[in-house]
Design an enzyme around this catalytic site. Structure first.
Site, PDB file in Angstrom:
ATOM      1  N   ASP A  16     -22.981 -25.816 -72.025  1.00 19.42           N
ATOM      2  CA  ASP A  16     -23.646 -26.234 -70.457  1.00 19.42           C
ATOM      3  C   ASP A  16     -23.350 -27.615 -70.248  1.00 19.42           C
ATOM      4  OD1 ASP A  16     -25.095 -25.642 -68.218  1.00 19.42           O
ATOM      5  OD2 ASP A  16     -26.630 -26.704 -69.129  1.00 19.42           O
ATOM      6  N   ASP A  18     -24.960 -29.864 -67.043  1.00 15.43           N
ATOM      7  CA  ASP A  18     -26.148 -30.763 -66.903  1.00 15.43           C
ATOM      8  C   ASP A  18     -27.282 -30.337 -67.750  1.00 15.43           C
ATOM      9  OD1 ASP A  18     -24.746 -31.860 -64.450  1.00 15.43           O
ATOM     10  OD2 ASP A  18     -25.230 -30.105 -63.420  1.00 15.43           O
TER      11      ASP A  18
END
Length: 195
Positions: A16, A18
């Site tokens: 992922d 952020d």
């Protein structure tokens, strides 16, 4: 270093963005807002040295709802690549989903297969890169990351370094404070998740 002698390109670490690689500022789209989480570049460098694929998997609903554009996203990708390169690290591929239930035009979709927690982006990467999901990992700070990984058939790790890190998913295979700790745990021969 584990597996440094031969490429293991069928093993991938899906990351992922952020809250996992960089600080989550909410709808990141300006280069001056981009800041790597301490240790993230080192973690990615370790994975590179072990010859694992490192693939970014990110929901980018800000595009779908009109807050920023794909050009803004590409500039962030370039800045990320630049900062990682300064630390001797790199990401092999970037996958982003702009879809959102309240998106505009073509990006409006009630439950698009590519939007995490759905596994569409991971499944595309698995097919395009010849990856074995059973020996691969999805690492992120939110439960949607864990769910997407499980639906794609990977093992999963949730990190506490992002906004989603306050609510741990009980289905995550492991939990770590940040990406660097996660990578160390996964690559540790004495740890149950050792590859």
């Amino acid at each position: 270093m584990l597996n440094s002698g031969s490429p293991l390109q069928d093993i991938a670490f899906f990351l992922d963005r952020d809250g996992t690689i960089n600080k989550d500022v909410g709808y990141l789209h300006q280069i001056n807002q981009f800041e790597l989480i301490p240790g993230a570049a080192q973690a990615i460098k370790l994975l590179n040295e072990c010859r694992f694929r490192v693939i970014l998997i990110t929901n980018q609903s800000g595009i779908g709802v009109g807050l920023y554009t794909f050009d803004d996203l590409y500039k962030i990708n370039e800045e990320m690549a630049r900062q990682l390169a300064l630390e001797g690290a790199h990401i092999d591929a970037f996958y982003a989903s702009p879809f959102h239930p309240e998106g505009q035009g073509e990006f409006r979709h009630p439950d698009h297969p590519d939007r995490k927690p759905n596994p569409g982006m991971l499944l595309k990467a698995i097919a395009e890169w010849g990856i074995n999901p059973a020996t691969s990992w999805m690492i992120g700070d939110r439960t949607v990351d864990v769910q997407a990984g499980r639906r794609a058939g990977t093992r999963t790790c949730q990190v506490r370094s992002g906004i989603g890190g306050s609510a741990m998913d009980p289905d995550a295979d492991i939990v770590a404070n940040d990406l660097l700790e996660a990578v160390h745990l996964i690559l540790d021969p004495s740890y149950p998740t050792y590859l």
